[in-house]
Design a protein around this motif. Structure first.
Motif, PDB file in Angstrom:
ATOM      1  N   GLN A  81      -4.888 -20.257  11.539  1.00  0.00           N
ATOM      2  CA  GLN A  81      -4.598 -19.766  10.188  1.00  0.00           C
ATOM      3  C   GLN A  81      -5.536 -18.620   9.832  1.00  0.00           C
ATOM      4  O   GLN A  81      -5.114 -17.632   9.227  1.00  0.00           O
ATOM      5  N   CYS A  82      -6.792 -18.734  10.224  1.00  0.00           N
ATOM      6  CA  CYS A  82      -7.769 -17.678   9.948  1.00  0.00           C
ATOM      7  C   CYS A  82      -7.386 -16.392  10.671  1.00  0.00           C
ATOM      8  O   CYS A  82      -7.447 -15.300  10.097  1.00  0.00           O
ATOM      9  N   GLU A  83      -6.968 -16.501  11.930  1.00  0.00           N
ATOM     10  CA  GLU A  83      -6.543 -15.327  12.681  1.00  0.00           C
ATOM     11  C   GLU A  83      -5.315 -14.687  12.049  1.00  0.00           C
ATOM     12  O   GLU A  83      -5.219 -13.461  11.960  1.00  0.00           O
ATOM     13  N   LYS A  84      -4.394 -15.515  11.608  1.00  0.00           N
ATOM     14  CA  LYS A  84      -3.180 -15.012  10.961  1.00  0.00           C
ATOM     15  C   LYS A  84      -3.540 -14.293   9.666  1.00  0.00           C
ATOM     16  O   LYS A  84      -3.037 -13.209   9.378  1.00  0.00           O
ATOM     17  N   ASP A  85      -4.428 -14.894   8.880  1.00  0.00           N
ATOM     18  CA  ASP A  85      -4.867 -14.284   7.625  1.00  0.00           C
ATOM     19  C   ASP A  85      -5.536 -12.941   7.891  1.00  0.00           C
ATOM     20  O   ASP A  85      -5.227 -11.946   7.236  1.00  0.00           O
ATOM     21  N   THR A  86      -6.436 -12.913   8.865  1.00  0.00           N
ATOM     22  CA  THR A  86      -7.156 -11.677   9.190  1.00  0.00           C
ATOM     23  C   THR A  86      -6.196 -10.584   9.650  1.00  0.00           C
ATOM     24  O   THR A  86      -6.308  -9.431   9.219  1.00  0.00           O
ATOM     25  N   SER A  87      -5.263 -10.951  10.491  1.00  0.00           N
ATOM     26  CA  SER A  87      -4.305  -9.985  11.004  1.00  0.00           C
ATOM     27  C   SER A  87      -3.446  -9.395   9.882  1.00  0.00           C
ATOM     28  O   SER A  87      -3.309  -8.170   9.767  1.00  0.00           O
ATOM     29  N   TRP A  88      -2.891 -10.256   9.053  1.00  0.00           N
ATOM     30  CA  TRP A  88      -2.046  -9.762   7.953  1.00  0.00           C
ATOM     31  C   TRP A  88      -2.870  -9.003   6.910  1.00  0.00           C
ATOM     32  O   TRP A  88      -2.425  -8.006   6.352  1.00  0.00           O
ATOM     33  N   ARG A 116      -1.988  -7.042  -4.202  1.00  0.00           N
ATOM     34  CA  ARG A 116      -2.244  -7.001  -2.765  1.00  0.00           C
ATOM     35  C   ARG A 116      -2.572  -8.398  -2.235  1.00  0.00           C
ATOM     36  O   ARG A 116      -2.049  -8.820  -1.202  1.00  0.00           O
ATOM     37  N   GLU A 117      -3.419  -9.131  -2.938  1.00  0.00           N
ATOM     38  CA  GLU A 117      -3.774 -10.494  -2.518  1.00  0.00           C
ATOM     39  C   GLU A 117      -2.576 -11.427  -2.575  1.00  0.00           C
ATOM     40  O   GLU A 117      -2.415 -12.298  -1.713  1.00  0.00           O
ATOM     41  N   ASP A 118      -1.726 -11.271  -3.592  1.00  0.00           N
ATOM     42  CA  ASP A 118      -0.516 -12.093  -3.695  1.00  0.00           C
ATOM     43  C   ASP A 118       0.407 -11.854  -2.502  1.00  0.00           C
ATOM     44  O   ASP A 118       1.001 -12.793  -1.964  1.00  0.00           O
ATOM     45  N   ILE A 119       0.523 -10.606  -2.086  1.00  0.00           N
ATOM     46  CA  ILE A 119       1.356 -10.265  -0.930  1.00  0.00           C
ATOM     47  C   ILE A 119       0.796 -10.920   0.325  1.00  0.00           C
ATOM     48  O   ILE A 119       1.532 -11.552   1.102  1.00  0.00           O
ATOM     49  N   ILE A 120      -0.499 -10.794   0.532  1.00  0.00           N
ATOM     50  CA  ILE A 120      -1.143 -11.381   1.714  1.00  0.00           C
ATOM     51  C   ILE A 120      -0.962 -12.895   1.717  1.00  0.00           C
ATOM     52  O   ILE A 120      -0.568 -13.490   2.726  1.00  0.00           O
ATOM     53  N   PHE A 121      -1.210 -13.529   0.575  1.00  0.00           N
ATOM     54  CA  PHE A 121      -1.085 -14.989   0.473  1.00  0.00           C
ATOM     55  C   PHE A 121       0.335 -15.431   0.805  1.00  0.00           C
ATOM     56  O   PHE A 121       0.551 -16.384   1.553  1.00  0.00           O
ATOM     57  N   ASP A 132      10.315 -11.043   1.330  1.00  0.00           N
ATOM     58  CA  ASP A 132      10.316 -10.025   0.272  1.00  0.00           C
ATOM     59  C   ASP A 132       8.986  -9.277   0.258  1.00  0.00           C
ATOM     60  O   ASP A 132       8.953  -8.060   0.056  1.00  0.00           O
ATOM     61  N   SER A 133       7.903 -10.009   0.468  1.00  0.00           N
ATOM     62  CA  SER A 133       6.577  -9.383   0.499  1.00  0.00           C
ATOM     63  C   SER A 133       6.443  -8.433   1.676  1.00  0.00           C
ATOM     64  O   SER A 133       5.882  -7.341   1.540  1.00  0.00           O
ATOM     65  N   LYS A 134       6.958  -8.827   2.836  1.00  0.00           N
ATOM     66  CA  LYS A 134       6.921  -7.948   4.008  1.00  0.00           C
ATOM     67  C   LYS A 134       7.733  -6.680   3.746  1.00  0.00           C
ATOM     68  O   LYS A 134       7.302  -5.574   4.097  1.00  0.00           O
ATOM     69  N   ALA A 135       8.893  -6.857   3.111  1.00  0.00           N
ATOM     70  CA  ALA A 135       9.741  -5.702   2.778  1.00  0.00           C
ATOM     71  C   ALA A 135       9.032  -4.793   1.773  1.00  0.00           C
ATOM     72  O   ALA A 135       9.146  -3.564   1.852  1.00  0.00           O
ATOM     73  N   VAL A 137       5.809  -4.309   1.509  1.00  0.00           N
ATOM     74  CA  VAL A 137       4.787  -3.556   2.244  1.00  0.00           C
ATOM     75  C   VAL A 137       5.432  -2.375   2.965  1.00  0.00           C
ATOM     76  O   VAL A 137       4.934  -1.246   2.898  1.00  0.00           O
ATOM     77  N   LYS A 138       6.561  -2.626   3.631  1.00  0.00           N
ATOM     78  CA  LYS A 138       7.252  -1.554   4.355  1.00  0.00           C
ATOM     79  C   LYS A 138       7.726  -0.461   3.397  1.00  0.00           C
ATOM     80  O   LYS A 138       7.580   0.728   3.687  1.00  0.00           O
ATOM     81  N   ALA A 139       8.296  -0.870   2.267  1.00  0.00           N
ATOM     82  CA  ALA A 139       8.788   0.111   1.293  1.00  0.00           C
ATOM     83  C   ALA A 139       7.638   0.923   0.711  1.00  0.00           C
ATOM     84  O   ALA A 139       7.729   2.155   0.581  1.00  0.00           O
ATOM     85  N   TYR A 140       6.534   0.261   0.373  1.00  0.00           N
ATOM     86  CA  TYR A 140       5.363   0.947  -0.175  1.00  0.00           C
ATOM     87  C   TYR A 140       4.824   1.949   0.839  1.00  0.00           C
ATOM     88  O   TYR A 140       4.468   3.076   0.495  1.00  0.00           O
ATOM     89  N   GLU A 141       4.776   1.530   2.117  1.00  0.00           N
ATOM     90  CA  GLU A 141       4.274   2.416   3.167  1.00  0.00           C
ATOM     91  C   GLU A 141       5.170   3.650   3.304  1.00  0.00           C
ATOM     92  O   GLU A 141       4.671   4.775   3.419  1.00  0.00           O
ATOM     93  N   ALA A 142       6.478   3.443   3.276  1.00  0.00           N
ATOM     94  CA  ALA A 142       7.411   4.567   3.409  1.00  0.00           C
ATOM     95  C   ALA A 142       7.279   5.537   2.230  1.00  0.00           C
ATOM     96  O   ALA A 142       7.298   6.755   2.418  1.00  0.00           O
ATOM     97  N   GLU A 143       7.136   4.997   1.023  1.00  0.00           N
ATOM     98  CA  GLU A 143       7.051   5.833  -0.180  1.00  0.00           C
ATOM     99  C   GLU A 143       5.723   6.578  -0.294  1.00  0.00           C
ATOM    100  O   GLU A 143       5.653   7.632  -0.914  1.00  0.00           O
TER     101      GLU A 143
END
Length: 180
Positions: A81-88, A116-121, A132-135, A137-143
């Motif tokens: 879980q820690c590795e997953k949290d760190t990666s995301w 940002r923390e809500d998205i990560i959580f 929806d959170s992953k989408a 992030v992708k939309a924010y990155e594109a914009e």
């Protein structure tokens, strides 16, 4: 064999013996964790191998989650879980990389950090809105691609400057040692 939740932590879910129990006479008493979502129970390597000789998968005797060879790890569920949290966290923070100076008020900046923390959580804990959170992030990155690159470049410059200052201070300290 049903055990209390606290007792499950360092015991094999199949035989019920603790990894460090002196009555454990198995030659291979390493515990493996079923990292399937909702499980996290542990099994002695020998016990799990015995089960896999009988069948390809088996239900965890504590929670009925399917146990497969692919879902077993020698690392604990907390480590995974820690590795997953760190990666995301790294991935999201690389995109949502604004700093306080980018906002007109501290409240706006804090709201941004909270989002940002809500998205990560949501993503790390596989909440219902994780996709929806992953989408998002992708939309924010594109914009905001160009601004993200500019801020990353600025951050890299700041880190290089700090590293140069540290190196200069070390050289100065070494020079003083030699002179004294």
């Amino acid at each position: 064999m049903m055990m209390a939740e606290d007792d499950d932590l360092d015991r094999c879910a199949l035989c019920g013996v603790s990894e460090n129990d002196s009555s454990n006479l198995t030659s291979q008493n390493t515990l493996q964790t079923n990292v399937s979502l909702g499980c996290g129970h542990q099994f002695h390597t020998q016990c799990v191998e015995r089960e896999f000789t009988r069948r390809k998968t088996f239900p965890c005797p504590i929670c009925n989650t399917t146990v497969k060879k692919a879902t077993l790890s020698t690392r604990s569920l907390d480590d995974m879980q820690c590795e997953k949290d760190t990666s995301w966290r790294r991935r999201v923070m690389k995109v949502f990389n604004k700093v306080e100076n980018d906002f007109s008020s501290l409240l706006e900046y804090n709201n941004y950090l909270e989002e940002r923390e809500d998205i990560i959580f949501s993503i790390v804990n596989e909440e219902p809105d994780a996709e929806d959170s992953k989408a998002k992030v992708k939309a924010y990155e594109a914009e905001n691609k160009s601004q993200i690159v500019i801020r990353q470049s600025q951050r890299d410059d700041e880190e290089r400057s700090i590293a140069d200052q540290i190196a200069a201070q070390r050289r100065e300290a070494e020079r003083r040692k030699r002179e004294s």
